[in-house]
Design a protein around this motif. Sequence first.
Motif: not given
Length: 611
Positions: A4, A65, A108, A504
């Motif tokens: 992210w 993401p 994002d 992530t």
Amino acid sequence: MFGWNGRILHVNLNKEKAVADKYDSKIAKNFLGGRGFAAKILWDELKPGIDPLSPENRLVFAAGPLTGFALPSSGKMVVAAKSPLTWGYGDGNIGTYASVQMRKAGYDAVVIEGKAKNPMVSLIRNESADFFDAKDLWGLGTFETERRLAELYGRTAGVLCIGQAGENLVKYALIVSQEGRAGGRPGIGAVMGSKNLKAVVFIGSNELPAAHPKEMKDLGEEAYREVLAKPNYVFWKRQGTMSTIEWSQENSVLPTRNYREGVFEKASSIGGFVMEKMKVSNKGCPQCNMTCGNIVKDSDRKESELDYENVAMLGANIGLGNLKSVAALNRIADEYGLDTISLGNVLGFAMEASEKGLIKESIPWGKFKATKTLVSDIAYRKGYLGNLLADGVYSASQEIGNGSDRWAMHVKGLETSAYDCHTTPAMALAFGTCSIGAHHKDAWVISWEVKTGREGYTAEKVDKVIELQRIRGGIFECLTVCRFPWVELGFELEWYPKFLYAATGVEMSWETLNMIGDRVFNLIRSFWVREFGGKWSAEMDVPPARWFEEPLTKGPLKGKRLDRFKYDNMLKTYYQKRGWDERGIPTGSTLLKLGLEDVARELGGRVKISL
Ligand code: SF4
């Protein structure tokens, strides 16, 4: 945070200002991105009861993401707002370079509020947002708008734009990118038009922060190879979703003449094999090696991108059996920025109304020229009929009356997509309970149902609808990855937690991911209930009356129809399994279990919720 960016850009069009806000890693882990972020933002930022076409509405672009990494079919974004068509939650996804560029610009999500004084283009780059006059673009179609912006900003810039339909606030106008990739069925393009925003251009050049870059690279390469090796890959590249025309015809679920029938006498003229002969190339979304857009030359000798939904709705549903003409209607709709599903639905409704003498205009079934003119009238809201149909099928049926609400094909105001459900109770339930109205995206249960037996109204069917809503409507929409690798090629679900971990560094089991899917689904349901308050009831989750009241009169399943009593029982089972009360409202304990305490508190202040 890895994967992210941790930043959402808030754009205020009145002030021509943009501010990047950091958000908490808890939000990322609880809502993932895409639809999850859009639902959270709309819940948090919108005052209930606002007019969707007012400056107070928010227009949200949200990626997941995985967007921007080299992973199969991951170049999507969600576009969302309070819908002017349904007055509930509305969204759609688009496969577009805009999603990749937005993420590489460092955001994002982008949230747009207010209204520009004059038509405007917003240019969003790394660390900056600029605003330009768009008077010379206003009035142009989406293809020309994008061509001109590409001349200014380069072909790799990501562009989201509206056509004349969005400008004229047609309530099923959507947002278009890359000449035919489109999303936002419930009028998200009209919301953009109401803000005087003709286009948003994204240009980004930042490296995306992967937690495990080497693993990400290896995994991506392996995954692309796996997609290529799938047995159905070659046929998919030939036809994409178009083979569904033949499948729907064989199984009596092809919507025909405003869903009166499930078989079309000219289906073989508009199917996948005819399309193959006309095809000139494939087109696709970024990061995808399945490129399922079938480009054909239409009857105006221009290029049009065909898929199952647009051909079924602009072909069989309006009685048009010439694929080149269907392709021309499809291209025109894309240029105007009209949703082809809702368009085919309202056109079918108008043709039936004309046949029954309920409107004075003559719009015969399957007549290309008259239909083409009517499509233009809708985009420009020209004349009585163009203006009437621009507001959607529910509104049109309220206006012309005479029992037409029984065959106005919608749920919650969103027109049904391209599956006739006279004989498929689970698909009817999927339409009835979908989070934006009657759309197939969340739970395309029909192929499973036809294979396993369509007669029953069983608890197993309810479980299947919920399972698909979690995976397709929940996780895929939050990660903003395309569902087709999984659905069409059997690309295994186990890949996705691995992708998420490489991006992530967060490990999530499918159990956790399903919980996120449920959280987002319940948040969206709460949004609807907050908007409708005391007017909310289980009736909102019931599909169109035609499927219950008028049996099929043609084909091998002649005489069949849905059973309302059994459907209501199935809906009750669905509510119990969801943890909702008999009105379809989440109970307090369901919301608490999903970590939505604030939602439970606020919803409880507006309607009586059970514990
Ligand atoms: S499979 Fe088709 S819709 Fe899905 S990402 Fe690829 S090109 Fe886009």
